[in-house]
Every structure is written in structure tokens, then in C-alpha cells.
Design a protein around this motif. Sequence first.
Motif, PDB file in Angstrom:
ATOM      1  N   PHE A 150       0.700  -1.059   0.220  1.00  0.00           N
ATOM      2  CA  PHE A 150       0.108  -0.149  -0.139  1.00  0.00           C
ATOM      3  C   PHE A 150       0.972   1.627   0.490  1.00  0.00           C
ATOM      4  N   GLY A 151       2.415   1.115   0.980  1.00  0.00           N
ATOM      5  CA  GLY A 151       2.597   2.410   1.240  1.00  0.00           C
ATOM      6  C   GLY A 151       3.310   2.835  -0.589  1.00  0.00           C
ATOM      7  N   MET A 152       3.827   1.455  -1.123  1.00  0.00           N
ATOM      8  CA  MET A 152       4.675   1.905  -2.151  1.00  0.00           C
ATOM      9  C   MET A 152       4.089   2.407  -3.268  1.00  0.00           C
ATOM     10  N   ARG A 153       2.097   1.835  -2.914  1.00  0.00           N
ATOM     11  CA  ARG A 153       1.648   2.353  -3.630  1.00  0.00           C
ATOM     12  C   ARG A 153       1.308   3.645  -4.282  1.00  0.00           C
ATOM     13  N   MET A 154       1.463   4.088  -3.006  1.00  0.00           N
ATOM     14  CA  MET A 154       1.438   5.293  -2.853  1.00  0.00           C
ATOM     15  C   MET A 154       1.827   6.621  -3.313  1.00  0.00           C
ATOM     16  N   LYS A 157     -19.709   4.486   9.167  1.00  0.00           N
ATOM     17  CA  LYS A 157     -20.009   4.296  10.059  1.00  0.00           C
ATOM     18  C   LYS A 157     -18.838   2.723  10.244  1.00  0.00           C
ATOM     19  N   ASN A 158     -19.159   1.772   9.935  1.00  0.00           N
ATOM     20  CA  ASN A 158     -18.817   1.184  10.526  1.00  0.00           C
ATOM     21  C   ASN A 158     -17.460   0.357   9.368  1.00  0.00           C
ATOM     22  N   VAL A 159     -17.013   1.871   9.113  1.00  0.00           N
ATOM     23  CA  VAL A 159     -15.189   1.943   8.734  1.00  0.00           C
ATOM     24  C   VAL A 159     -14.803   2.570   9.718  1.00  0.00           C
ATOM     25  N   ASP A 160     -13.567   1.567  10.335  1.00  0.00           N
ATOM     26  CA  ASP A 160     -13.225   1.721  11.200  1.00  0.00           C
ATOM     27  C   ASP A 160     -12.214   2.833  10.834  1.00  0.00           C
ATOM     28  N   PRO A 161     -12.500   4.186  11.679  1.00  0.00           N
ATOM     29  CA  PRO A 161     -11.901   5.451  11.378  1.00  0.00           C
ATOM     30  C   PRO A 161      -9.963   4.963  11.926  1.00  0.00           C
ATOM     31  N   LYS A 162      -9.849   4.428  11.804  1.00  0.00           N
ATOM     32  CA  LYS A 162      -7.907   3.824  12.628  1.00  0.00           C
ATOM     33  C   LYS A 162      -7.444   3.583  10.353  1.00  0.00           C
ATOM     34  N   LEU A 163      -8.804   2.986  10.037  1.00  0.00           N
ATOM     35  CA  LEU A 163      -8.090   1.978   9.304  1.00  0.00           C
ATOM     36  C   LEU A 163      -7.510   3.403   7.828  1.00  0.00           C
ATOM     37  N   GLU A 164      -8.721   4.654   7.876  1.00  0.00           N
ATOM     38  CA  GLU A 164      -8.028   5.815   7.223  1.00  0.00           C
ATOM     39  C   GLU A 164      -7.037   6.274   8.108  1.00  0.00           C
ATOM     40  N   ASN A 165      -6.736   6.517   9.311  1.00  0.00           N
ATOM     41  CA  ASN A 165      -5.592   7.213   9.497  1.00  0.00           C
ATOM     42  C   ASN A 165      -4.547   5.633   9.035  1.00  0.00           C
ATOM     43  N   VAL A 166      -4.212   4.693   9.217  1.00  0.00           N
ATOM     44  CA  VAL A 166      -3.062   4.298   8.540  1.00  0.00           C
ATOM     45  C   VAL A 166      -3.300   4.555   6.944  1.00  0.00           C
ATOM     46  N   ALA A 167      -3.720   4.547   6.423  1.00  0.00           N
ATOM     47  CA  ALA A 167      -4.073   4.684   5.437  1.00  0.00           C
ATOM     48  C   ALA A 167      -3.385   6.262   4.741  1.00  0.00           C
ATOM     49  N   ARG A 168      -3.465   7.262   5.730  1.00  0.00           N
ATOM     50  CA  ARG A 168      -2.584   8.422   5.586  1.00  0.00           C
ATOM     51  C   ARG A 168      -1.404   7.879   6.257  1.00  0.00           C
ATOM     52  N   SER A 169      -1.115   7.366   6.808  1.00  0.00           N
ATOM     53  CA  SER A 169      -0.394   8.082   7.662  1.00  0.00           C
ATOM     54  C   SER A 169       0.768   6.655   6.620  1.00  0.00           C
ATOM     55  N   LEU A 170       0.630   6.262   5.844  1.00  0.00           N
ATOM     56  CA  LEU A 170       1.119   5.265   5.080  1.00  0.00           C
ATOM     57  C   LEU A 170       1.879   5.817   3.217  1.00  0.00           C
ATOM     58  N   THR A 217      -7.497   7.860  -0.042  1.00  0.00           N
ATOM     59  CA  THR A 217      -7.327   7.102   1.725  1.00  0.00           C
ATOM     60  C   THR A 217      -9.540   7.037   1.419  1.00  0.00           C
ATOM     61  N   PHE A 218      -9.901   8.369   0.712  1.00  0.00           N
ATOM     62  CA  PHE A 218     -11.342   7.860   0.595  1.00  0.00           C
ATOM     63  C   PHE A 218     -11.666   6.483  -0.181  1.00  0.00           C
ATOM     64  N   ALA A 219     -10.949   7.151  -1.336  1.00  0.00           N
ATOM     65  CA  ALA A 219     -11.553   5.619  -2.531  1.00  0.00           C
ATOM     66  C   ALA A 219     -10.894   4.413  -2.457  1.00  0.00           C
ATOM     67  N   ILE A 220      -9.771   4.145  -1.825  1.00  0.00           N
ATOM     68  CA  ILE A 220      -9.466   3.315  -2.200  1.00  0.00           C
ATOM     69  C   ILE A 220      -9.457   2.608  -0.853  1.00  0.00           C
ATOM     70  N   VAL A 221      -9.802   3.015   0.550  1.00  0.00           N
ATOM     71  CA  VAL A 221      -9.900   2.497   1.671  1.00  0.00           C
ATOM     72  C   VAL A 221     -11.548   2.513   2.240  1.00  0.00           C
ATOM     73  N   THR A 222     -11.977   4.235   2.277  1.00  0.00           N
ATOM     74  CA  THR A 222     -13.636   3.716   2.755  1.00  0.00           C
ATOM     75  C   THR A 222     -14.083   3.819   2.063  1.00  0.00           C
ATOM     76  N   LEU A 223     -14.463   3.878   0.384  1.00  0.00           N
ATOM     77  CA  LEU A 223     -15.761   3.894  -0.710  1.00  0.00           C
ATOM     78  C   LEU A 223     -16.119   1.984  -1.085  1.00  0.00           C
ATOM     79  N   PRO A 224     -14.882   0.838  -0.747  1.00  0.00           N
ATOM     80  CA  PRO A 224     -14.980   0.221  -1.108  1.00  0.00           C
ATOM     81  C   PRO A 224     -15.277  -1.045   0.236  1.00  0.00           C
ATOM     82  N   LEU A 225     -14.593  -0.170   1.274  1.00  0.00           N
ATOM     83  CA  LEU A 225     -15.085  -0.530   2.523  1.00  0.00           C
ATOM     84  C   LEU A 225     -17.116  -0.452   2.848  1.00  0.00           C
ATOM     85  N   ALA A 226     -17.167   0.464   2.368  1.00  0.00           N
ATOM     86  CA  ALA A 226     -18.400   0.665   2.705  1.00  0.00           C
ATOM     87  C   ALA A 226     -19.773   0.678   1.558  1.00  0.00           C
TER      88      ALA A 226
END
Lengths: 347, 347, 276, 276
Positions: free
Chosen positions: A95-99, D168-181, D188-197
Amino acid sequence: MIKIKELHRRWKEFRLAGIDLEIADGEYFVILGPTGAGKTLLLELIAGFYRPDGGDIYIGDKNVTGLPPEKRNIGFLYQDYSLFPHMNAAKNIEFGMRMRGIKDSDTVKKIAGYLNIGHLLHRYSQTLSGGEQQRVALARVLVINPDILLLDEPLSALDPGTQDSTRNILKSIHSDSNLTVIHVTHDQTEARILADRIAIMMDGRIVQVGTPDEVFDRPINDEVAHFVGVENVLKGKVTTSSNGISMLDIGGTMLEAVSECVAGDTVYACLRPENITLGTTGIKSSARNTYEGRLVEMERMGALVRVKVDCGFLLNAFVTNQSAGELGLMYGETVVVSFKASAVHVV
Amino acid sequence: MIKIKELHRRWKEFRLAGIDLEIADGEYFVILGPTGAGKTLLLELIAGFYRPDGGDIYIGDKNVTGLPPEKRNIGFLYQDYSLFPHMNAAKNIEFGMRMRGIKDSDTVKKIAGYLNIGHLLHRYSQTLSGGEQQRVALARVLVINPDILLLDEPLSALDPGTQDSTRNILKSIHSDSNLTVIHVTHDQTEARILADRIAIMMDGRIVQVGTPDEVFDRPINDEVAHFVGVENVLKGKVTTSSNGISMLDIGGTMLEAVSECVAGDTVYACLRPENITLGTTGIKSSARNTYEGRLVEMERMGALVRVKVDCGFLLNAFVTNQSAGELGLMYGETVVVSFKASAVHVV
Amino acid sequence: MGFLTKQKSANNRRTDPLMLLFYILSLVLLLFVFVVIANMIIGQVMTDLSGLVDAASSKPVLKSIFLSLYAGFLATMISLLLGVPTAYILARKNFTGKRFVESMLDVPVVIPHTVAGIALLTVFGANGLLGAPLQPYIQFRDAMPGIVVAMLFVSAPYLTNSAREGFKNVDPKLENVARSLGAPLWKTFAIVTLPLASRHLLIGSIMCWARAISEFGAVVMIAYYPMIGPTLIYDRYLSQGLSASRPIAVLLILVTLVIFITVRILSAGWRVYDKD
Amino acid sequence: MGFLTKQKSANNRRTDPLMLLFYILSLVLLLFVFVVIANMIIGQVMTDLSGLVDAASSKPVLKSIFLSLYAGFLATMISLLLGVPTAYILARKNFTGKRFVESMLDVPVVIPHTVAGIALLTVFGANGLLGAPLQPYIQFRDAMPGIVVAMLFVSAPYLTNSAREGFKNVDPKLENVARSLGAPLWKTFAIVTLPLASRHLLIGSIMCWARAISEFGAVVMIAYYPMIGPTLIYDRYLSQGLSASRPIAVLLILVTLVIFITVRILSAGWRVYDKD
């Protein structure tokens, strides 16, 4: 270097009140405190997931307080691993590399090999055990080469056996890469074993900062003393190990333990104070470990007396008041401590 | 007398396969088994909450298999107490009488006094602690004068201190009222202390029925032996108690324990086998309890040896293989066992 | 460094452009709904207050609004009678075909309103399956029973679903305990289950009532007369235009909003007995 | 004692009278809904199959059903555009007045349908707040845009509510992790949040579409022409009677049921990413 200055933030029931901290490059820094102290919130502020109500955060010389998380190059590991459930392990790691627009399956393979998860790359998080998820999450974070690694109670959701192996992984990652690590936990043993320095956090404040020895042996006040407790944690080297019995060298003194560790390893021996027997003369019994030492501290705690004995290393032990009286225990006396090899937990 | 014949029932993941049991009037009968054995389902079938797929249940001479629960006069206590949340404690307790058209506040007061909940009668369950809820639920059940009391893991949701006091309440209720009690649990110590007889239940079947001594000392197969483990539970009488140190008379042998119990009480001393030290000669140390005994059993378990010593009472202890060798431990030999007063947990 | 400077430095992070877009789009949605409703009410009060007063004192208008509320009330009562037992069975029992039953009970929620009207006419019309044999005793076409039947059809699922949720939140162990304490099933249901599910039942009833009052398509096909509020609005609009029907609409929406706000307050405040 | 005797003795307990009453009452409710729908469909197929075939090949009928589906589709697309950002904000942010905003967005669910029609006319009519200035560019009265606006008004809350539940069912921690990556918010919204919702979004969209197609009252007031399915049914019923409108109703309900059954299957099967 990470510098935190006068950080304030309220969030739900948590409140951080004027946090000041300096963490050196390459340091393994543990923030130790009870549940509800605001430790995770502090970590999330450093990562940039929330904005502080006041105060500044510097990484190196740069004030990052206003930077969004994706521009801080910080690796973050949540307690529940937070793997993306709609991606398999490989996709999670990439994921991180993809970003960053990088396509590099070699790095993924290398890091997967390093963490021993090469065989799990096609699996989804729901099918992985806690320890496996933890290692995938670590790989995902390490692959972006972060400047700082933030760990939120990384061991607390794991069973004891996996805790031990994951602790070793964290140690070797830190020593291999010289990353700056900030590790949040409520577990004293974990803190003592891993930390270069420890900050004690209570009720939204940093109460004490120091090396493990400073914090555990010279707690700044009663509250800290009570919280860090009296568990005995001894660092040592395994000299021999066979048939499940290991001999540990603790600063020149030998100690026997029931454990499957490997000769040459550096380990920690944990020992509960109520499992240590005090006497005044040497004895032959099934207690494999017997040492002479000097009684350097005595403190009454209800029906029990906590005594500290210096026998090459410091040991805390509990004895009853009667025992203390009958044995004539006194400050400065020489006493014999003994404990069974099976009472020693080696990590 | 309760007679259960060939009882079958499937329900979700649980399955009862041909349960046969006879329980005498006034007996305290414990059904002991691991989680998922179907213990609660069996209890609910006896109470009539579900119908069996096959088999019969007799209470006295009457086949009650077809009777609805309200006609069985059975008291049922769930693990989570199941107080009616929209009624205060008094209304909860009165419920059974109200259903019988009886208005009798004296009985409520008497039973509330007996269980020491007189001051809680106006409170709702949300504001009560676990132990308080437990006692209100007990009062609610006892007020209907049930023929049989069914207890579903009554102690497992309580903290250790409350467990001890609730166990005493259960004991005195049983001895005061001569109720027939069927008590379901996964806790061996609880079973040993309370039971007149124990049935071991595993995987939907009754595997062994007998007195606590029979079940714990002569388990019928490996599985039961493994499940009932090797915890030492000794029954004794408190002779003196002062400054938090008690002397217990265990069948003529005196034992010292750190405990706040009262002289004259009958108590149980629990002791973990790894906290018992073996030697060949008497020694002076802070281990307050030292006994000579005969080694009646030895069994290798990996790096450890489990030994059973008869020193007036039977004790299980663990020693390392090396210790066993160095001390020359042999079947039939006389050995000295010792353990610290603080290692004894009195309940 | 003073506190103000720190506040500033902490807040120098700009709102993310995506969030800004999101704020704008959600404002559009909110304004769309708000302007449509507020414009009608405020427009009426500002430009034609006397029209509103006239409507509020006109007998046919009041009669039609009363008829809406009353027929809706009857539909809700019947929904309670039939929906509460259904909800209890769905919450407590498992049986083959349960998903089919649940789906069937939900069909009226998604069915086009005039289709529901046609379907109801086929059954309750003068030549209908039930309408024909019942003809001597009860009249559905252009009569109160027709209005109630149409409202019942579209609104009953709201009550059933809410009641089922409520019964699911009542721990069956409480019922078991009540039984073992000597309460037969009907007393257990009346003294333990119903009170603990009462919030869901009340909210479900009010939702059911609101849905019944809101219906137009199904009702207008089975019973143009006697006119309920929505029909009168339509009738006035066709015969006399917007300005004649708007005051009635404003009156009806005020009634509806009162009901709706009651639900909101109930659903927010009354959480004492909820499991979570 | 054989197994059969035992089975018997175990089952000699009769069903409780209250449960018996409950079974009967719930059967009444189930039959009411089932008979109303089945009677119309079966009656049509049995007695007048040729009428159904004629309707299915009649151009105005097909045109009106297509218009219903198409206008409903457009309303759903606009609901997605506006409702998804709104739902995300409501799921993630806390702000004063949040309860008011949530309530306002839900008002269209409970508003009487012809009242909604009047309110929409006041804003989008030729003399309306927006209708008048937009007159040279876009026509709402008796035109496609009017139909879409009416459908949007009544159906958008269904999508918004479902999407909010999904976010609401998507854990905000997943978004936080995606941001930090290294992912900016939009990625984040397009790749993590939307697919999970996505399951909630899809179900919400279909519910929204079904609700849009079902609407009659609000649409008929702002746009009698061009006729959507429900309006054509009403028109035929008024002009030619029940037997002329029923085939269209049957066609429309079949379309609706297909949509509805899709929702049921989706909501039952697709639970992989749900938190619980």
C-alpha cells in the motif's frame, strides 16, 4: 529528533495537558502508563491524525504541527493491527509503495522473508492469527522506510507466547534499522525490556522520564512507585540450555530457569516477589536458585513485608511479619534468598 | 429426587447426547465441565425453557418433561443475574409472589435481611454491583420456595473477593434450607468446595459422576484427569487468626496462611503445585509451612516432575528433573515439603 | 511564546480540499430540503397569512385533516394488533421460510403507490376477492374502510420492523426467569417483554402513523371521497390552483412535523432499557 | 422404551394459547399483504393474460415504465453525488446542530406526498423561488427535471441513511493508517473507505431507486406529463377503469420486485467486510 512542546488536546474523556518531550534519533522510547492516561491520543497527535488544541511538534528541525499525516513519513501500528480487510497481505504491504507510485515486489518479498510471512502473502486478515496480522502490519509500515515508528500497545492483544516472539521482532527491527521508535504500553515488563528511555504518563501528563533503571528503581513519587510495582525483571545471557532447563548469567551470577531458550541469547528473567523464599542459612532443597545477599530495604505492607535484597542483582521479595521477626531480618543483614527454577519466567 | 433419562437436544452449536442423571433430595450437585460442553442448555432443559428432542425428566415421581416452566417450581439463576431492568430490587424480589397472588412484604424484608440487601431494595439493577445484583437475584428466587435451585455459573462474573463471599452465601443457603441445588461451573475449585457430588460433563455427555474426592483423585480417563488438573485444595478449620495471619487445622496438621479469615470458620486452602518446595531435611526459612511426608506418586511432565506427597493430606508439587535427581527423590521415600504462608489462598 | 501563537501554529493546517468539496455538496443537499420546506411555510405566512387562517377555520379542511389523523390512527391500531404478534414471532422463533415471510411483509415499503392502490382495488373493490362477498356488510370504495385498508397496507411494515427490533433487544433470559418464577407466557409478555420493548413500540407506532398520514397514491385510488388531507390538497390544486392548496399543505406539514419531532426526541432520550 | 415413545412424551406439551393467538394474528397480516399482491398478479395472468401481453407491447406503457426507471436512476445518481459526502460528514464529524441537520434530512420520509408536491411547486414552479429565475434555461413543470426533483426529494434520505451506516462501520483507524502510509485524504477515501462501505452504498442506492420509482403524489403535482408508470396507472384507471390499468400495475410491480429481491439477496449475503 522529535520535540514536543506544550501539547494540549481534549478528546472525548481524554485530556492531554501540556506534554513536553524530547526523543533522540534512533532511540527506543516507551511511554508507560495506566489505561486512560491518554497515551494513544498522544501517539495519534504525533502522527497527525488529530490536530492539537495547542502546542507544537517538531521532527528534526521542522515544525510538523500543521502537516497532514501523509506528509510526515511516520509509521503507525495500532493495537488491533488495522489491516485493510479488503486487501490480501501482499496488497496491504504494498500500500505505502503504491501511494508513492513505486512498483517493487522485491522489497515486499525481502521484508516478508525478514518477518517470516512469505507464505501468508495471498491471505486476507480475517484468516490470519493475531501474531500473523501483527507481522503483516509491521511489514506494511517498514516498507515505507519511516523516520519514526509509533507503536500503540503492540503486544497487548497477543497471547503470551506470541508476545515473546513479537517482542524479539521489535527489538531486532530497532537494532537492525536504527529507527526511532515510540512505543506506548501499560505493561511494565515490556517497557523495562525494550526501552532505552521510559516516560511515565498518568492522567494526561508526563510524570517522569528516565532510563528503565531510573524509573523503576527511583520512582519520582508514590503514584509512580505504586504503578511500576515490584516485579523482578533481570537481564541475563543464556550460557547452557538442555532438556528445557537453562542456565542464565545475570551479571556474573548464575540462575537456573525452566525455559526453552537458546544458549547465547540475551534474555530477561521475570520473577514474582511472593515466590522468593528468605532464610538465614544455605539449604538443600528443590529450590534450584539460592543466593546470599544483603538486605538493603524493608517496607511493611499490611501482613507482609517487602524486602529488597542485593545479591549481585536487586531482588524484591515478600515475607510475612512473623517470618521477618523469627528470622530476625534487619537492614544490612546478610540473608539467603532462594526460588525454584520453575518460578522463573524467561522472556 | 430428580431423575434425567436419555435426554437429547440439539441447539445451535450445542448438542446433548443421552444424558442420564439422578440427583438426591437436598443434594448440592455440581455439573463441572469446560466451556461449550452444553451445561447451561442442560440446566435450561431441566427448568423447562426448551423442550428436549427426546428423553424424560422426573421431579420426585412426576414426569415434568411436558410441563411449562411456571409449573415446575424451580428456581433459576443465570450467570448475568437477569434482573428485570424496569423494576427496582424490591419489585424484582416480589415478582414470584405477585405471580402467585401473594402480597407479603414481611417475607421480602426477611429474605433481604438474610442476604444483607435491605438497603438496596429501592435501587435498579443498573446501579448495583455484580455481587449486589447476584444477591437480589438469589432473593428473588428464594422467595418462591423452589423445590430445586438451578445455578448457571453463579460466580464466574464476579470479582475474586465477591466470589468468596457469594460462595459462602450459597453454602449457607443450602445448609439452612436443605434445598436441592444443581450448580453448573467450569471452575474446579468451586466444584470441589461446594459439591456433595460432581458430574463431569464434556462435549454434551456426562463422563463421570462421583464425590469430589472420587472425581479429583480418581479421574475416569485422561481427558477428565487433564481437565480437573492438579490444583491443591485442602479443607480445614481456622484455629487462630491475627494480624492477617491464620492458622488452619487440616485434618490434624497445622498450616499457616496470609488471610483475614475468622477463627472457627471452615475454609479451603488453595495452593499451586509450583509454589511447593521439596527437600530432604528440615530447614529454617521464610517458608512458614514445612511438613514431612511420604512420596506416593511421581510422574514426568517434560522438564518437570509432578510428585504427590502424603503428609497427612495429599499435596501435588512440581520439581525439575535435575532436582528430582539431585535430591534422589524416589517412590516411598520420606521428603520435606515447604511453602510460604503468602502462597496459600484461603477461600 | 504566548498561548495565542500556539493556537495559530496548531491551526495553520488547511481544511483538505476533498472535505471542502464534501462540505459544499452536503450543504447543497441540506439547503435543497430546507429551502423546499421552509419556503412553503414562510412564503405562506409572509404573503398570505389570511389564507392560512381561513384554511385553519374552514370546515372541509379541518375535516379532511382530522380524517387523515383518524384513519391513520385506526390503521396504526390495526397495525399494532397484527404487527406486534408478528414482530414477536420473528424476533423469537426460527422456522423455514422465515426470510420469505420477512421479505413479503416488507414488500409494501417499495411498491409504487398507485400499484398498491390497484392491488387493493382488485381485492377490496366492489367486484374484488373480498370486496364482493363483503359488499352487503362493508363498503371499501370511496369510504372510510378503504382509506384505512390502504393506509394499513403501506404503513404496517414500519411498525412491525420497529417492534421486531424492540423484541430482539429484550433478553430472552429475562422471559425465562419470569416463567420459572411462576409467570405464564401471557403474564411474562405483558409484565416483562412489552414494557422493555415499549420505546420501540411507541416509535414504531408513530412512524406507522406518520406513514399512514403521508400516503396519497394508494388512498386516492380506492377512496377519492371522503377526502383525506393529501387528497384535498390535490383536489384544490387541480380545481383552484397552487394558492388555494398551499395553506392546507402548510397546516398538514405542521401536524406532521410535530409528530416527527416527537419521534426524534423519543428516540434520542429514552434509552434506559436498551441493551447496548 | 423405544425412541418413539420418548419423542411423544417430550412433545406432549401443547403450544401455549397466547402463542397460538400470535400465530393466527401474524398469519392474518401475512395473508393480507400476500393476497393483495398475489391476487392482482395471478388474477391478471389467469383472467386476462392477453391484456398483460398487450400492455407489455404497448409503446406508451413501456415508455412510462422506462421513464420511471430512468428518472429514478437520475434521482439516485444525484442522491449519490450529494448524499455520499453528507453521509461521510455525518459519520465522521461532530458539530453543534448535527441532530438538527440529521432531522432535516429525514423530513422528506414522513412528509405527506402531495404536501411535498406543493412545497416543490412553490420552489420549482414557474413562479417559484428557483423556478422563476431558471425559467429561460430549465423547465420543471410537466417536464423531466420536475419528475427527477420530486423523486430526489423523497428518495435521497434512504441513500444518505444507508451510506452513513456504511461509513460508520468503517473503522476510522483504517483511514488513519492509510494516511500515515502516504495516502492523501481523497486516495484514502477512494481506496479504503468507499470499497469497505460499498455494500451499504449499493443497498442504499437500490432502496433509493425503488423509493423514487414508487412515488406518485409528489410527482403528479409537479409533472402529470410526461407520465411515469404510477401516473399512467392512475390516468388509465380514471379514464378506462381497473381492467385497463391493472396490466400496467402488474408490469411495474414485477420490475419493483426484481429490484427488491436483489436488495434482499445483497443484504443477506454480502457481509464479509462488516464490523460485526
